[in-house]
Motif scaffolding. Structure first.
Motif, PDB file in Angstrom:
ATOM      1  N   ASN A 142       0.822  -1.201   0.000  1.00 19.73           N
ATOM      2  CA  ASN A 142       0.000   0.000   0.000  1.00 19.73           C
ATOM      3  C   ASN A 142       0.863   1.260   0.000  1.00 19.73           C
ATOM      4  O   ASN A 142       2.083   1.187   0.061  1.00 19.73           O
ATOM      5  N   VAL A 143       0.182   2.397  -0.052  1.00 16.95           N
ATOM      6  CA  VAL A 143       0.818   3.704   0.094  1.00 16.95           C
ATOM      7  C   VAL A 143       0.220   4.328   1.338  1.00 16.95           C
ATOM      8  O   VAL A 143      -1.002   4.324   1.511  1.00 16.95           O
ATOM      9  N   THR A 144       1.090   4.828   2.217  1.00 17.35           N
ATOM     10  CA  THR A 144       0.604   5.466   3.439  1.00 17.35           C
ATOM     11  C   THR A 144       1.134   6.885   3.544  1.00 17.35           C
ATOM     12  O   THR A 144       2.233   7.177   3.085  1.00 17.35           O
ATOM     13  N   ARG A 145       0.318   7.728   4.143  1.00 18.75           N
ATOM     14  CA  ARG A 145       0.726   9.114   4.384  1.00 18.75           C
ATOM     15  C   ARG A 145       0.943   9.275   5.887  1.00 18.75           C
ATOM     16  O   ARG A 145       0.084   8.959   6.681  1.00 18.75           O
ATOM     17  N   LYS A 146       2.108   9.756   6.236  1.00 17.66           N
ATOM     18  CA  LYS A 146       2.418  10.075   7.624  1.00 17.66           C
ATOM     19  C   LYS A 146       2.685  11.570   7.696  1.00 17.66           C
ATOM     20  O   LYS A 146       2.683  12.246   6.674  1.00 17.66           O
ATOM     21  N   LYS A 147       2.896  12.080   8.889  1.00 17.59           N
ATOM     22  CA  LYS A 147       3.088  13.525   9.043  1.00 17.59           C
ATOM     23  C   LYS A 147       4.231  14.058   8.189  1.00 17.59           C
ATOM     24  O   LYS A 147       4.114  15.120   7.586  1.00 17.59           O
ATOM     25  N   ASP A 148       5.314  13.307   8.129  1.00 22.65           N
ATOM     26  CA  ASP A 148       6.510  13.817   7.459  1.00 22.65           C
ATOM     27  C   ASP A 148       6.634  13.447   5.984  1.00 22.65           C
ATOM     28  O   ASP A 148       7.351  14.111   5.246  1.00 22.65           O
ATOM     29  N   ALA A 149       5.947  12.399   5.522  1.00 26.17           N
ATOM     30  CA  ALA A 149       6.143  11.966   4.131  1.00 26.17           C
ATOM     31  C   ALA A 149       5.057  10.988   3.703  1.00 26.17           C
ATOM     32  O   ALA A 149       4.212  10.578   4.483  1.00 26.17           O
ATOM     33  N   ILE A 150       5.144  10.604   2.423  1.00 27.22           N
ATOM     34  CA  ILE A 150       4.282   9.574   1.853  1.00 27.22           C
ATOM     35  C   ILE A 150       5.186   8.386   1.525  1.00 27.22           C
ATOM     36  O   ILE A 150       6.228   8.554   0.887  1.00 27.22           O
ATOM     37  N   TYR A 151       4.764   7.187   1.962  1.00 29.99           N
ATOM     38  CA  TYR A 151       5.581   5.999   1.801  1.00 29.99           C
ATOM     39  C   TYR A 151       4.885   4.951   0.948  1.00 29.99           C
ATOM     40  O   TYR A 151       3.693   4.719   1.087  1.00 29.99           O
ATOM     41  N   ALA A 152       5.664   4.304   0.086  1.00 28.47           N
ATOM     42  CA  ALA A 152       5.217   3.113  -0.628  1.00 28.47           C
ATOM     43  C   ALA A 152       5.728   1.928   0.185  1.00 28.47           C
ATOM     44  O   ALA A 152       6.912   1.864   0.522  1.00 28.47           O
ATOM     45  N   ASN A 153       4.828   1.014   0.535  1.00 31.79           N
ATOM     46  CA  ASN A 153       5.172  -0.101   1.422  1.00 31.79           C
ATOM     47  C   ASN A 153       5.185  -1.424   0.660  1.00 31.79           C
ATOM     48  O   ASN A 153       4.318  -1.671  -0.182  1.00 31.79           O
ATOM     49  N   PHE A 154       6.159  -2.253   1.010  1.00 35.58           N
ATOM     50  CA  PHE A 154       6.358  -3.529   0.343  1.00 35.58           C
ATOM     51  C   PHE A 154       6.629  -4.612   1.370  1.00 35.58           C
ATOM     52  O   PHE A 154       7.144  -4.342   2.452  1.00 35.58           O
ATOM     53  N   LYS A 155       6.305  -5.857   1.030  1.00 36.81           N
ATOM     54  CA  LYS A 155       6.652  -7.045   1.806  1.00 36.81           C
ATOM     55  C   LYS A 155       7.593  -7.880   0.949  1.00 36.81           C
ATOM     56  O   LYS A 155       7.386  -8.025  -0.254  1.00 36.81           O
ATOM     57  N   VAL A 156       8.601  -8.424   1.589  1.00 35.08           N
ATOM     58  CA  VAL A 156       9.570  -9.257   0.893  1.00 35.08           C
ATOM     59  C   VAL A 156       9.656 -10.582   1.624  1.00 35.08           C
ATOM     60  O   VAL A 156       9.761 -10.613   2.844  1.00 35.08           O
ATOM     61  N   LYS A 157       9.581 -11.679   0.876  1.00 32.80           N
ATOM     62  CA  LYS A 157       9.767 -13.014   1.449  1.00 32.80           C
ATOM     63  C   LYS A 157      10.647 -13.798   0.501  1.00 32.80           C
ATOM     64  O   LYS A 157      10.571 -13.626  -0.712  1.00 32.80           O
ATOM     65  N   GLY A 158      11.464 -14.638   1.086  1.00 33.38           N
ATOM     66  CA  GLY A 158      12.325 -15.431   0.235  1.00 33.38           C
ATOM     67  C   GLY A 158      12.874 -16.655   0.933  1.00 33.38           C
ATOM     68  O   GLY A 158      12.780 -16.794   2.149  1.00 33.38           O
ATOM     69  N   LEU A 159      13.445 -17.526   0.151  1.00 37.71           N
ATOM     70  CA  LEU A 159      14.062 -18.748   0.624  1.00 37.71           C
ATOM     71  C   LEU A 159      15.315 -18.961  -0.207  1.00 37.71           C
ATOM     72  O   LEU A 159      15.260 -18.963  -1.440  1.00 37.71           O
ATOM     73  N   ARG A 160      16.453 -19.072   0.497  1.00 36.29           N
ATOM     74  CA  ARG A 160      17.698 -19.264  -0.224  1.00 36.29           C
ATOM     75  C   ARG A 160      18.663 -20.064   0.642  1.00 36.29           C
ATOM     76  O   ARG A 160      18.956 -19.668   1.767  1.00 36.29           O
ATOM     77  N   ASN A 161      19.142 -21.154   0.128  1.00 34.69           N
ATOM     78  CA  ASN A 161      20.127 -21.999   0.811  1.00 34.69           C
ATOM     79  C   ASN A 161      19.712 -22.353   2.234  1.00 34.69           C
ATOM     80  O   ASN A 161      20.505 -22.270   3.168  1.00 34.69           O
ATOM     81  N   GLY A 162      18.469 -22.704   2.425  1.00 32.66           N
ATOM     82  CA  GLY A 162      17.989 -23.119   3.729  1.00 32.66           C
ATOM     83  C   GLY A 162      17.637 -21.984   4.673  1.00 32.66           C
ATOM     84  O   GLY A 162      17.324 -22.213   5.828  1.00 32.66           O
ATOM     85  N   VAL A 163      17.709 -20.763   4.200  1.00 27.85           N
ATOM     86  CA  VAL A 163      17.383 -19.603   5.025  1.00 27.85           C
ATOM     87  C   VAL A 163      16.089 -18.992   4.513  1.00 27.85           C
ATOM     88  O   VAL A 163      15.980 -18.632   3.340  1.00 27.85           O
ATOM     89  N   VAL A 164      15.100 -18.897   5.394  1.00 24.33           N
ATOM     90  CA  VAL A 164      13.833 -18.258   5.058  1.00 24.33           C
ATOM     91  C   VAL A 164      13.879 -16.857   5.649  1.00 24.33           C
ATOM     92  O   VAL A 164      14.229 -16.683   6.812  1.00 24.33           O
TER      93      VAL A 164
END
Length: 95
Positions: A14-36
């Motif tokens: 989503n995009v959120t507006r806070k007092k100081d700025a507008i932010y684009a928000n992201f979620k990141v998930k991954g799996l690599r070499n046995g590390v989630v």
């Protein structure tokens, strides 16, 4: 494509507006070499010289590109076991 951990994707939330700025928000998930891993990334759109009048597609793409680039450059440090209090182990204590 249903399991993000298998795809190493960054997903716009989503995009959120806070007092100081507008932010684009992201979620990141991954799996690599046995590390989630999972993370949340918020990018200030003004840091990229974008403005709210730009198209949403442009904001999302540029913020995602910038967020991933900065995330890859991050130098994470392990705080060590000494930082964990021995008085409280994080589990229920009896007595």
């Amino acid at each position: 494509m249903k399991n993000l951990a298998e795809n190493n994707l960054i997903r716009f939330t989503n995009v959120t507006r806070k007092k100081d700025a507008i932010y684009a928000n992201f979620k990141v998930k991954g799996l690599r070499n046995g590390v989630v891993f999972s993370a949340s990334i918020s990018v200030d759109i003004t840091a990229l010289e974008l403005n709210p009048g730009d198209s949403l597609e442009k904001i999302i793409e540029e913020c995602a590109r910038h967020g991933v680039k900065e995330f890859k450059k991050a130098d994470f440090q392990f705080e060590g076991v000494a930082a964990v209090s021995t008085d409280y182990l994080g589990v229920a204590q009896l007595g």
